[in-house]
Design a protein around this motif. Structure first.
Motif, PDB file in Angstrom:
ATOM      1  N   UNK A 328      -3.055   5.206  -2.272  1.00 58.96           N
ATOM      2  CA  UNK A 328      -3.828   4.320  -1.378  1.00 58.96           C
ATOM      3  C   UNK A 328      -3.084   4.063  -0.069  1.00 58.96           C
ATOM      4  N   UNK A 329      -1.753   4.130  -0.086  1.00 59.82           N
ATOM      5  CA  UNK A 329      -0.970   3.984   1.149  1.00 59.82           C
ATOM      6  C   UNK A 329      -0.784   5.337   1.838  1.00 59.82           C
ATOM      7  N   UNK A 330      -0.488   6.362   1.027  1.00 60.05           N
ATOM      8  CA  UNK A 330      -0.134   7.676   1.573  1.00 60.05           C
ATOM      9  C   UNK A 330      -1.289   8.330   2.312  1.00 60.05           C
ATOM     10  N   UNK A 331      -2.510   7.957   1.967  1.00 62.57           N
ATOM     11  CA  UNK A 331      -3.673   8.569   2.622  1.00 62.57           C
ATOM     12  C   UNK A 331      -3.680   8.294   4.122  1.00 62.57           C
ATOM     13  N   UNK A 332      -2.889   7.283   4.557  1.00 64.20           N
ATOM     14  CA  UNK A 332      -2.796   7.007   5.993  1.00 64.20           C
ATOM     15  C   UNK A 332      -2.059   8.130   6.718  1.00 64.20           C
ATOM     16  N   UNK A 333      -1.282   8.944   5.979  1.00 68.84           N
ATOM     17  CA  UNK A 333      -0.472   9.999   6.595  1.00 68.84           C
ATOM     18  C   UNK A 333      -1.227  11.310   6.746  1.00 68.84           C
ATOM     19  N   UNK A 334      -1.956  11.700   5.683  1.00 68.39           N
ATOM     20  CA  UNK A 334      -2.536  13.051   5.620  1.00 68.39           C
ATOM     21  C   UNK A 334      -3.397  13.147   4.371  1.00 68.39           C
ATOM     22  N   UNK A 335      -4.112  14.267   4.171  1.00 65.15           N
ATOM     23  CA  UNK A 335      -4.876  14.418   2.925  1.00 65.15           C
ATOM     24  C   UNK A 335      -3.955  14.298   1.702  1.00 65.15           C
ATOM     25  N   UNK A 336      -4.395  13.552   0.684  1.00 65.87           N
ATOM     26  CA  UNK A 336      -3.580  13.279  -0.504  1.00 65.87           C
ATOM     27  C   UNK A 336      -4.366  13.639  -1.757  1.00 65.87           C
ATOM     28  N   UNK A 337      -3.757  14.374  -2.670  1.00 61.36           N
ATOM     29  CA  UNK A 337      -4.333  14.557  -4.000  1.00 61.36           C
ATOM     30  C   UNK A 337      -3.256  14.218  -5.026  1.00 61.36           C
ATOM     31  N   UNK A 338      -3.691  13.910  -6.235  1.00 63.20           N
ATOM     32  CA  UNK A 338      -2.747  13.546  -7.292  1.00 63.20           C
ATOM     33  C   UNK A 338      -2.915  14.503  -8.459  1.00 63.20           C
ATOM     34  N   UNK A 339      -1.783  15.011  -8.947  1.00 63.40           N
ATOM     35  CA  UNK A 339      -1.830  15.847 -10.137  1.00 63.40           C
ATOM     36  C   UNK A 339      -0.512  15.751 -10.892  1.00 63.40           C
ATOM     37  N   UNK A 340      -0.620  15.520 -12.196  1.00 62.95           N
ATOM     38  CA  UNK A 340       0.586  15.444 -13.017  1.00 62.95           C
ATOM     39  C   UNK A 340       0.253  15.555 -14.492  1.00 62.95           C
ATOM     40  N   UNK A 341       1.164  15.004 -15.303  1.00 58.52           N
ATOM     41  CA  UNK A 341       1.148  15.203 -16.761  1.00 58.52           C
ATOM     42  C   UNK A 341       0.009  14.454 -17.443  1.00 58.52           C
ATOM     43  N   UNK A 342      -0.042  14.570 -18.773  1.00 53.84           N
ATOM     44  CA  UNK A 342      -1.040  13.853 -19.583  1.00 53.84           C
ATOM     45  C   UNK A 342      -0.752  12.356 -19.549  1.00 53.84           C
ATOM     46  N   UNK A 343      -1.804  11.570 -19.355  1.00 62.72           N
ATOM     47  CA  UNK A 343      -1.569  10.128 -19.218  1.00 62.72           C
ATOM     48  C   UNK A 343      -1.741   9.344 -20.516  1.00 62.72           C
ATOM     49  N   UNK A 344      -1.892  10.055 -21.655  1.00 58.12           N
ATOM     50  CA  UNK A 344      -2.214   9.373 -22.919  1.00 58.12           C
ATOM     51  C   UNK A 344      -1.175   8.328 -23.330  1.00 58.12           C
ATOM     52  N   UNK A 345       0.133   8.591 -23.094  1.00 60.89           N
ATOM     53  CA  UNK A 345       1.146   7.646 -23.593  1.00 60.89           C
ATOM     54  C   UNK A 345       1.763   6.784 -22.495  1.00 60.89           C
ATOM     55  N   UNK A 346       1.210   6.847 -21.273  1.00 61.55           N
ATOM     56  CA  UNK A 346       1.866   6.089 -20.198  1.00 61.55           C
ATOM     57  C   UNK A 346       1.783   4.587 -20.449  1.00 61.55           C
ATOM     58  N   UNK A 347       2.858   3.916 -20.165  1.00 63.71           N
ATOM     59  CA  UNK A 347       3.010   2.459 -20.349  1.00 63.71           C
ATOM     60  C   UNK A 347       2.997   2.053 -21.827  1.00 63.71           C
ATOM     61  N   UNK A 348       2.978   3.026 -22.765  1.00 64.25           N
ATOM     62  CA  UNK A 348       2.964   2.678 -24.190  1.00 64.25           C
ATOM     63  C   UNK A 348       4.353   2.826 -24.791  1.00 64.25           C
TER      64      UNK A 348
END
Ligand SMILES: [Zn+2]
Length: 376
Positions: A328-348
């Motif tokens: 949400x902040x980085x979009x001020x710089x340039x086109x931004x996309x997000x891609x990474x690992x499986x989110x099933x266990x995040x914060x658990x």
């Protein structure tokens, strides 16, 4: 150039405890991996307690266009209870690497660095790394963007390594995020005896009427890239222990997740208007934690999708679901996309990443590094 082993680097990052806001050791680990790869590393600490101090890092290699940025955070949420092995001592069991931050998102940072160690690239590459994403994000990516502007670091494309995959690595890229606003409502009344209601003023019926109208609102029907905006009542508090007392005040809290058809402030004004129709004296406070944004599908999402298809056999869905992120902040710089690992266990508890996924993600990022110069 020394070849970075993704699992080794991920383990070193996981072993450096870094509950938000993060400073120090975890950045030492990352700097030690990047300097031998030819990166110029700029680390700086900002802010005071309670939201800080926060450490941030910019690491740059190469010159010229296209300038690709990779953004991520090394801070993590607290461990919580019930871990099978200690949360801040990485452990491999049955092909999985366990540790707080394994998927969110030290694993992705290790994968990007490993990709950079194996894959030469054209143009400039910058890593934008913060120690304050999981907290209030007061001194994190916002400070990094200021520093980049001051130093004339201006990427053309940015990939954020948040865990976006849902069932299989490669099934989802995020090209935008919904906005989020929390609103606190307090309706004052006049306390009194239940038997003498004409001498009192009960705030509860007014609050309930306002909340009923708010809950029935249809904000929109969604659009091509976003699901409909949604308002939820998340708390009602009166705290009145006496059976014969009309209370002096009633409070509620609502949370709105909204798409790019709205702005946070506009929604706050709309809520204010409805509440004041029922309770003119009500006080309202609001916090917009992020506006909705969309990076229209284009060159960046196409290159990333092609890299993912090559390495995983999957064609990713382009999605805007889920919570907010530093995109949400980085979009001020340039086109931004997000891609990474499986989110099933995040914060658990027992957060874990499959070793195979770490290697595959490294190959996806390396594949993207190969593609970026060719498409310009
Ligand atoms: Zn994250």
């Amino acid at each position: 150039m020394r070849h970075v082993d993704v699992v080794e680097l991920a383990r070193a990052l996981l072993d450096a405890e870094s509950v938000t806001p993060a400073c120090g050791a975890v950045f030492d680990v990352l700097e030690a991996a990047l300097v031998p790869l030819g990166f110029a590393v700029d680390r700086f600490v900002v802010g005071d307690a309670p939201d800080g101090p926060v450490e941030n890092m910019l690491a740059t290699r190469g010159t010229g266009a296209p300038h690709l940025a990779f953004a991520g955070h090394v801070d993590v949420v607290p461990a919580g209870d019930g871990w099978t092995s200690p949360a801040f001592t990485s452990e491999v069991r049955d092909g999985l690497l366990y540790g707080r931050g394994a998927v969110d998102m030290k694993g992705a940072i290790a994968a990007f660095v490993a990709a950079l160690s194996a894959q030469p690239h054209g143009g400039q590459v910058t890593l934008i790394i913060t120690g304050d994403e999981e907290g209030p994000a007061t001194f994190g990516t916002v400070s990094l963007i200021e520093r980049m502007r001051a130093r004339g670091i201006a990427p053309d494309l940015c990939v954020v390594g948040e865990p976006t995959s849902v069932s299989r690595l490669g099934d989802t890229i995020k090209i935008g995020r919904r906005g989020s606003v929390n609103i606190w409502i307090e309706v004052p009344g006049r306390q009194g005896h239940v038997a003498y209601p004409h001498l009192a003023d009960n705030p509860i019926p007014k609050l309930i009427a306002a909340l009923a109208e708010l809950d029935a609102l249809v904000l929109d029907h969604g659009n091509a890239w976003f699901q409909p905006s949604n308002l939820e009542v998340t708390d009602i508090t009166v705290g009145n222990a006496a059976t014969n007392v009309i209370p002096a005040a009633a409070k509620a809290r609502i949370s709105i997740r909204f798409n790019d058809l709205h702005r946070g402030e506009e929604l706050v004004r709309r809520v204010e208007q409805i509440v004041h129709e029922h309770a003119p004296d009500a006080s309202i406070t609001a916090r917009v934690s992020g506006e909705a944004f969309l990076t229209q599908p284009g060159a960046l999402s196409a290159m990333l999708s092609a890299a993912i298809l090559d390495e995983t056999g999957l064609t990713p869905e382009l999605s805007t679901t889920g919570g907010t992120s530093d995109a949400r902040f980085l979009r001020a710089l340039c086109p931004v996309v997000e891609f990474g690992l499986l989110n099933a266990t995040m914060h658990q508890r027992d957060e874990a990443v499959a070793l195979g996924d770490l290697h595959t993600l490294t190959r996806v990022y390396a594949n993207l590094l190969r593609r970026v110069p060719l498409s310009q």
